[in-house]
Design a protein around this motif. Structure first.
Motif, PDB file in Angstrom:
ATOM      1  N   PRO A  32       0.806  -1.235   0.000  1.00 30.37           N
ATOM      2  CA  PRO A  32       0.000   0.000   0.000  1.00 30.37           C
ATOM      3  C   PRO A  32       0.832   1.276   0.000  1.00 30.37           C
ATOM      4  CG  PRO A  32      -0.847  -1.584   1.585  1.00 30.37           C
ATOM      5  CD  PRO A  32       0.452  -2.131   1.096  1.00 30.37           C
ATOM      6  N   ASN A  33       2.010   1.277   0.651  1.00 28.55           N
ATOM      7  CA  ASN A  33       2.814   2.482   0.703  1.00 28.55           C
ATOM      8  C   ASN A  33       3.352   2.902  -0.670  1.00 28.55           C
ATOM      9  OD1 ASN A  33       2.397   2.678   3.400  1.00 28.55           O
ATOM     10  ND2 ASN A  33       4.408   1.923   4.023  1.00 28.55           N
ATOM     11  N   MET A  34       3.345   1.965  -1.599  1.00 29.95           N
ATOM     12  CA  MET A  34       3.769   2.304  -2.958  1.00 29.95           C
ATOM     13  C   MET A  34       2.660   3.043  -3.708  1.00 29.95           C
ATOM     14  SD  MET A  34       6.865   1.168  -3.262  1.00 29.95           S
ATOM     15  CE  MET A  34       7.125   1.064  -5.036  1.00 29.95           C
ATOM     16  N   TYR A  35       1.433   2.957  -3.225  1.00 30.88           N
ATOM     17  CA  TYR A  35       0.297   3.589  -3.885  1.00 30.88           C
ATOM     18  C   TYR A  35      -0.219   4.791  -3.104  1.00 30.88           C
ATOM     19  CZ  TYR A  35       0.086  -0.824  -6.497  1.00 30.88           C
ATOM     20  OH  TYR A  35       0.382  -1.912  -7.278  1.00 30.88           O
ATOM     21  N   GLU A  36      -0.308   4.634  -1.810  1.00 33.18           N
ATOM     22  CA  GLU A  36      -0.876   5.673  -0.961  1.00 33.18           C
ATOM     23  C   GLU A  36       0.246   6.376  -0.190  1.00 33.18           C
ATOM     24  OE1 GLU A  36      -3.972   6.305  -1.246  1.00 33.18           O
ATOM     25  OE2 GLU A  36      -4.599   4.503  -2.332  1.00 33.18           O
ATOM     26  N   PRO A  37       0.499   7.689  -0.449  1.00 31.75           N
ATOM     27  CA  PRO A  37       1.588   8.373   0.263  1.00 31.75           C
ATOM     28  C   PRO A  37       1.305   8.479   1.757  1.00 31.75           C
ATOM     29  CG  PRO A  37       0.211   9.944  -0.923  1.00 31.75           C
ATOM     30  CD  PRO A  37      -0.229   8.578  -1.348  1.00 31.75           C
ATOM     31  N   VAL A  38       2.356   8.314   2.554  1.00 29.21           N
ATOM     32  CA  VAL A  38       2.216   8.414   4.000  1.00 29.21           C
ATOM     33  C   VAL A  38       2.046   9.872   4.406  1.00 29.21           C
ATOM     34  CG1 VAL A  38       3.335   7.988   6.214  1.00 29.21           C
ATOM     35  CG2 VAL A  38       3.570   6.329   4.340  1.00 29.21           C
ATOM     36  N   GLY A  39       2.854  10.760   3.788  1.00 26.79           N
ATOM     37  CA  GLY A  39       2.791  12.189   4.102  1.00 26.79           C
ATOM     38  C   GLY A  39       1.799  12.919   3.211  1.00 26.79           C
ATOM     39  N   TYR A  40       1.667  14.197   3.437  1.00 24.22           N
ATOM     40  CA  TYR A  40       0.790  15.022   2.619  1.00 24.22           C
ATOM     41  C   TYR A  40       1.451  15.301   1.265  1.00 24.22           C
ATOM     42  CZ  TYR A  40      -1.694  15.992   6.991  1.00 24.22           C
ATOM     43  OH  TYR A  40      -2.391  15.878   8.161  1.00 24.22           O
ATOM     44  N   GLU A  41       0.672  15.255   0.204  1.00 21.30           N
ATOM     45  CA  GLU A  41       1.188  15.602  -1.109  1.00 21.30           C
ATOM     46  C   GLU A  41       1.325  17.117  -1.210  1.00 21.30           C
ATOM     47  OE1 GLU A  41      -1.134  13.911  -4.181  1.00 21.30           O
ATOM     48  OE2 GLU A  41      -0.768  11.835  -3.569  1.00 21.30           O
ATOM     49  N   THR A  42       2.348  17.569  -1.920  1.00 23.93           N
ATOM     50  CA  THR A  42       2.690  18.996  -1.957  1.00 23.93           C
ATOM     51  C   THR A  42       1.512  19.869  -2.350  1.00 23.93           C
ATOM     52  OG1 THR A  42       4.967  18.418  -2.529  1.00 23.93           O
ATOM     53  CG2 THR A  42       4.274  20.693  -2.923  1.00 23.93           C
ATOM     54  N   TYR A  43       0.821  19.508  -3.389  1.00 26.24           N
ATOM     55  CA  TYR A  43      -0.302  20.324  -3.863  1.00 26.24           C
ATOM     56  C   TYR A  43      -1.644  19.643  -3.576  1.00 26.24           C
ATOM     57  CZ  TYR A  43       3.358  22.918  -6.204  1.00 26.24           C
ATOM     58  OH  TYR A  43       4.482  23.652  -6.470  1.00 26.24           O
ATOM     59  N   GLY A  44      -1.644  18.755  -2.571  1.00 25.42           N
ATOM     60  CA  GLY A  44      -2.876  18.080  -2.221  1.00 25.42           C
ATOM     61  C   GLY A  44      -3.849  18.986  -1.483  1.00 25.42           C
ATOM     62  N   SER A  45      -5.092  18.638  -1.550  1.00 27.37           N
ATOM     63  CA  SER A  45      -6.150  19.405  -0.884  1.00 27.37           C
ATOM     64  C   SER A  45      -6.507  18.728   0.431  1.00 27.37           C
ATOM     65  CB  SER A  45      -7.385  19.488  -1.791  1.00 27.37           C
ATOM     66  OG  SER A  45      -8.434  20.175  -1.157  1.00 27.37           O
ATOM     67  N   TYR A  46      -6.286  19.455   1.541  1.00 30.02           N
ATOM     68  CA  TYR A  46      -6.543  18.907   2.869  1.00 30.02           C
ATOM     69  C   TYR A  46      -7.203  19.973   3.730  1.00 30.02           C
ATOM     70  CZ  TYR A  46      -2.988  15.624   1.199  1.00 30.02           C
ATOM     71  OH  TYR A  46      -2.271  14.731   0.449  1.00 30.02           O
ATOM     72  N   GLU A  47      -8.255  19.609   4.403  1.00 32.25           N
ATOM     73  CA  GLU A  47      -8.997  20.568   5.224  1.00 32.25           C
ATOM     74  C   GLU A  47      -8.187  21.086   6.406  1.00 32.25           C
ATOM     75  OE1 GLU A  47     -12.640  18.827   6.427  1.00 32.25           O
ATOM     76  OE2 GLU A  47     -13.486  18.729   4.387  1.00 32.25           O
TER      77      GLU A  47
END
Length: 228
Positions: A32-47
Motif C-alpha cells: 500500500p505504501n507504494m500507492y498511498e503516500p504516507v505524508g501530505y502531497e505537496t499540492y494536495g487538498s486537505y482541510e
C-alpha cells in the motif's frame, strides 16, 4: 469429467476476477505504501491546512537559504545611492573576469553587444532599439550601479536576480567595467594574483553587502538611463 470441472471452475474464477477490474484503481494493493503516500502531497487538498492546500506561502519575512538582503530601494534615488556607495567585494582576478565574461555573453550580450557598444543581436535585428553604449557621453556606470540594475532591472531591461546569484552579478559588474574601459581607450582594471587566499568564490556573509529584494518592478515612469 474431472478435467472439465476444473476447467469450468477456472473459467468462473477468471471471469469473476475480470468482472471486478477497474482501470482507474487497482483491485489489490500488495504494498500500500507504494500507492498511498504516507505524508501530505505537496499540492494536495486537505482541510487541516489554511486555504485547504498543503502548499502554503512562506512566513512573511522569510528569505531563501544563502540569500543576503539588499538594502537599496528600487527607485532612482536607490540607483544613484548604489552607484556611489556599493562596492564590489570581489578581487579583480583572471578567474572572476573570465567567469564574468561568460555570464555577460549568456545574459547581457544579446542586447548590449559583445563589446558593450549597444549593438547586440536583438538590436541589429531591430527587436530592441535605443540600447546605449557603455562609452556614451554622460553615462555614470559603476560596479555598484551595474549590480543594482541587475537586481531590479531598468526601463525595458528586466531583473536578473532570479537568473544569477550574488557572486555572478558581481563578476558581471567587473567585466562590464573592463568593457567600458576598452571602449573609452582607458586602462583595464589591474588584475590581482589569484591565489588560494584570494579565490574568486570567497564571498562569506561577513564580506558581502546586505541586500533586500522585496521590490522587483521598476516604476513605469522611470526616466533613468538604461545601464547594465
Amino acid at each position: 469429467m474431472k478435467s472439465l470441472l476444473n476447467i469450468a471452475l477456472g473459467l468462473i474464477a477468471a471471469v469473476s476476477m475480470v468482472s471486478c477490474f477497474q482501470n482507474n484503481k487497482p483491485n489489490y494493493q500488495f504494498m500500500p505504501n507504494m500507492y498511498e503516500p504516507v505524508g501530505y502531497e505537496t499540492y494536495g487538498s486537505y482541510e487541516i491546512f489554511p486555504g485547504g492546500m498543503e502548499a502554503m506561502l512562506p512566513v512573511e519575512g522569510s528569505i531563501p537559504r544563502g540569500w543576503n538582503p539588499y538594502e537599496y530601494p528600487n527607485t532612482n534615488e536607490g540607483l544613484e545611492q548604489a552607484r556611489i556607495e556599493l562596492k564590489n567585494p570581489l578581487k579583480v582576478t583572471e578567474k572572476n573576469l573570465k567567469a564574468g565574461g561568460e555570464l555577460y555573453t549568456v545574459f547581457c550580450a544579446v542586447c548590449h553587444g559583445d563589446k558593450g557598444d549597444g549593438q547586440g543581436i536583438l538590436v541589429t535585428r531591430e527587436k530592441f532599439l535605443g540600447i546605449p553604449s557603455y562609452a556614451d557621453a554622460g553615462r555614470n556606470i559603476t560596479q555598484g550601479g551595474t549590480y543594482h540594475v541587475q537586481m531590479y532591472g531598468l526601463n525595458s531591461m528586466g531583473s536578473y536576480a532570479s537568473q544569477t546569484n550574488e557572486l555572478e552579478r558581481w563578476q558581471i559588474a567587473q567585466y562590464v567595467m573592463n568593457l567600458k574601459a576598452a571602449l573609452n581607450g582607458e586602462p583595464l582594471m589591474e588584475v590581482q594574483l589569484d591565489t588560494a587566499k584570494t579565490t574568486s568564490v570567497e564571498m562569506s556573509e561577513e564580506n558581502l553587502p546586505m541586500v533586500d529584494s522585496s521590490e522587483q518592478n521598476i516604476p513605469e515612469d522611470e526616466t533613468s538611463e538604461q545601464q547594465h
